[in-house]
Design a protein around this motif. Sequence first.
Motif, PDB file in Angstrom:
ATOM      1  N   GLU A   1      -3.790   2.851  -0.759  1.00  0.00           N
ATOM      2  CA  GLU A   1      -3.809   3.346  -2.089  1.00  0.00           C
ATOM      3  C   GLU A   1      -5.239   3.035  -2.734  1.00  0.00           C
ATOM      4  OE1 GLU A   1      -2.265  -0.325  -4.597  1.00  0.00           O
ATOM      5  OE2 GLU A   1      -0.826   0.650  -3.818  1.00  0.00           O
ATOM      6  N   ASP A   2      -5.966   2.256  -2.204  1.00  0.00           N
ATOM      7  CA  ASP A   2      -7.552   1.971  -2.615  1.00  0.00           C
ATOM      8  C   ASP A   2      -8.153   1.246  -1.489  1.00  0.00           C
ATOM      9  OD1 ASP A   2      -9.418   1.518  -4.230  1.00  0.00           O
ATOM     10  OD2 ASP A   2      -8.511  -0.328  -5.508  1.00  0.00           O
ATOM     11  N   PHE A   3      -9.457   1.177  -1.750  1.00  0.00           N
ATOM     12  CA  PHE A   3     -10.324   0.533  -0.449  1.00  0.00           C
ATOM     13  C   PHE A   3     -11.641  -0.005  -1.246  1.00  0.00           C
ATOM     14  CE2 PHE A   3     -10.858   5.166  -0.911  1.00  0.00           C
ATOM     15  CZ  PHE A   3     -12.361   5.380  -0.784  1.00  0.00           C
ATOM     16  N   THR A   4     -12.404  -0.731  -0.306  1.00  0.00           N
ATOM     17  CA  THR A   4     -13.481  -1.198  -0.673  1.00  0.00           C
ATOM     18  C   THR A   4     -14.359  -1.897   0.445  1.00  0.00           C
ATOM     19  OG1 THR A   4     -14.854  -2.817  -2.275  1.00  0.00           O
ATOM     20  CG2 THR A   4     -12.712  -3.774  -1.429  1.00  0.00           C
TER      21      THR A   4
ATOM     22  N   ASP B   1      -8.758  -1.765   3.403  1.00  0.00           N
ATOM     23  CA  ASP B   1      -7.728  -0.997   3.025  1.00  0.00           C
ATOM     24  C   ASP B   1      -6.585  -1.673   2.096  1.00  0.00           C
ATOM     25  OD1 ASP B   1      -9.357   1.421   3.903  1.00  0.00           O
ATOM     26  OD2 ASP B   1      -8.326   1.421   5.829  1.00  0.00           O
ATOM     27  N   ILE B   2      -6.458  -1.179   1.032  1.00  0.00           N
ATOM     28  CA  ILE B   2      -5.190  -1.729   0.424  1.00  0.00           C
ATOM     29  C   ILE B   2      -3.961  -0.643   0.578  1.00  0.00           C
ATOM     30  CG2 ILE B   2      -4.274  -2.368  -1.923  1.00  0.00           C
ATOM     31  CD1 ILE B   2      -8.119  -2.331  -1.395  1.00  0.00           C
TER      32      ILE B   2
ATOM     33  N   ARG C   1      -0.125   0.990   1.078  1.00  0.00           N
ATOM     34  CA  ARG C   1       0.942   1.081   0.159  1.00  0.00           C
ATOM     35  C   ARG C   1       2.245   1.552   1.018  1.00  0.00           C
ATOM     36  NH1 ARG C   1       0.032   5.416  -2.846  1.00  0.00           N
ATOM     37  NH2 ARG C   1      -0.464   4.133  -4.762  1.00  0.00           N
TER      38      ARG C   1
ATOM     39  N   TYR D   1      -8.863  -8.335  -6.804  1.00  0.00           N
ATOM     40  CA  TYR D   1      -8.216  -7.881  -7.664  1.00  0.00           C
ATOM     41  C   TYR D   1      -6.829  -7.133  -6.874  1.00  0.00           C
ATOM     42  CZ  TYR D   1     -10.345  -3.453  -5.807  1.00  0.00           C
ATOM     43  OH  TYR D   1     -11.102  -2.421  -5.006  1.00  0.00           O
ATOM     44  N   TYR D   2      -6.944  -7.138  -5.471  1.00  0.00           N
ATOM     45  CA  TYR D   2      -5.826  -6.531  -4.917  1.00  0.00           C
ATOM     46  C   TYR D   2      -5.117  -7.695  -4.269  1.00  0.00           C
ATOM     47  CZ  TYR D   2      -9.797  -6.451  -1.637  1.00  0.00           C
ATOM     48  OH  TYR D   2     -10.857  -6.690  -0.807  1.00  0.00           O
TER      49      TYR D   2
ATOM     50  N   LYS E   1      -1.262  -7.206  -2.413  1.00  0.00           N
ATOM     51  CA  LYS E   1      -1.229  -6.172  -1.992  1.00  0.00           C
ATOM     52  C   LYS E   1      -1.196  -6.255  -0.069  1.00  0.00           C
ATOM     53  CE  LYS E   1      -1.466  -3.335  -5.578  1.00  0.00           C
ATOM     54  NZ  LYS E   1      -0.277  -2.347  -6.078  1.00  0.00           N
TER      55      LYS E   1
END
Length: 692
Positions: free
Chosen positions: A526-529, A564-565, A567, A583-584, A587
């Motif tokens: 769902e999100d990544f950094t 990798d965040i 889901r 911030y995650y 998760k």
Amino acid sequence: MAKSLKEETLRLGACYYPEHWEETLWEDDFRRMRELGFSIIRVAEFAWAYMEPEEGAFQFDLFERALDAAHRHGIQVILGTPTATPPAWLTHRYPEVLNVTMEGVTYRHGMRKHTNYNSPVYQRFCARITRKMAEHFKDHPAVVGWQIDNELNCELSVFYSEADHAAFREWLKRKYGSLTELNRAWGAVFWSQTYTDWEQVHLSRPTPADSPNPHLALDEKRFISDSAIGFARIQADILREVVGTKHWITTNGLFGHLDNHRMTEELLDFYTYDSYPQFSTIFPDEGPDPMLDRKWSWNLSVVRSISPNYGIMEQQSGPGGWVNRMKMPSPKPGQMRLWTYQSIAHGADMVLYFRWRTATFGTEIYWHGINDYHNQPNRRVLEAGRIGGELARIGAKIAQSRYEASIAIVGDYDNGWDGELDVWHGPLAAQSTKAWFKVLQREHIAVDSLTLSERTTLADLQRYRVLVYPHPAILTEKAANLLRAYAEAGGTVLFGARTGYKDEFGHCRMMPFPGFASSLCGITVEDFTAVNGIAVAPTLRWADESDAEASTAAAAVTADSFNDILRVESASVKVLAEYASDYYAGKPALTVNELGDGRVYYYGAAYNEEAVRLLLPRLGLRKTAEDLVRAPSEVELAVRRHEESGEAYTFALNYAAHPVTLQMQRSAVDLISGRSLEGVVELEPYGVLILS
């Protein structure tokens, strides 16, 4: 079925250069080789200038006499085609054979590997010297095999001559058929890179910010590999035509931008490698407790994936270095023997030392062989004699047995080549592979390398209980389906961050990450950094708080390099660990999906040693030879087993400079010494046991 060396006993030998030495030395050299237990030599791979001193004038008399002398002493010979070192007359008269830098600077005569594979002129001259050699020596009783060239793609693995640019265009025409398809594959509409004429297309050339089109760069590596294979094919076809099946054909090395698996399958009888463990001391892995020379076992695992039983064409025997680079220290007493058995433990059935005697002139005057310049006895000669005597007694028992492993670390050429430019996934594979290998080695769990390709079958995967495929950014639907079938049949697969988001052209897919792996893992991203610069790698928190041991272990793990965040998308997925910071926080970071009779893990970061140790107990892998011997972490354990009889030999290799203690779980015999062993056994510094 992978191609393998087929020898009835383990062979020991050396690289020998009769053109470097007075002929009066030969007989004594070959006599002493036999006394040491050597039975095979490699010659001629750099001798083109002697064999063709002028264009079209050939002389083989020196090598004919050298082969005759070797044969008199019962020594067999591998002939190398000398195409890595063209004569000065050739490069002077035909400068188009020379390689060129990306910037257009021509490499000049004076070293080796300074030519290009695609020059029609060079191909013609290489074909001629190969044919002349084959015709001259095809019936010589000493010759058993041929080495094509020497270390393809060593020194340089990129080529930018005019012949290469022209050959690249022809390669692209065959691959894509039209400029329309080429432009689509390369995303050429981006930054107005669209081609309207084939003459506009080149291999990579200098660009601002040193950043070529990434899709061109990927195809460039594929093209270079095909060029090298095509170059080798010219010689292999001639050798097959002239000598038939009388002699085997191989080549040596393990260098970049070359699909060694396909080359071996299509051209060779088996693969050989050049093993220099002290390169791992010059370029050690970072962090505490580096593997050093033991890390070389991973390279040997990669070679074993090409040929389960292979040859070592150059085994390090002394300190190494060129005049202008590398200063490897001398192997300590026992290390040459240790490295020899390291190669054998991992599947080598033929080992040739580099070299018989250290050169007294040239670039490699510090690349020491068994004998020093003075030709007097030294400790390396004595150590080689010890090894030769041992292999004479035990070689027939071990030859053709296979290394045994139940877990494989998976890689592939496309991701390796794409990752050279792509810093968003390329560095992750090396980090994760190193972490898995180090932990598995120290935990005494044998591991294979497995290269995934279009030719890989389900049966190839099912040789293993567990597959670690850490960061396959490029993952085709076919490969994902193969891995699905493997998992559904009971296998375990582990992925890492950045899996599955690219197609075979290196384009990012317009589908949720991790692409075709998503349904295997039961998750999406769902999100990544990226985790670098000011970003700090978060720690983990075990999701099941009742598992105190796992919670403690997870708290020590940082999720490195990329996050990798996740889901969860399926009820069959269990979240094992969550991110504990940033911030995650909270998760999912680590999940497992039940898929058929198997499991698929997804870890949203690059693996480090702590993460591997956290996962390892869940995989159900047995320690190597745990019913026979328990060893400290300084010792590598490896098993070679005969497939038909089931007879097995357990190698215990001590990489430490101090004695270590083994605990026998039952009585066994050391194949080398013949001693019966039980209870507590001391293994000397750099010592070796082979237990049966």
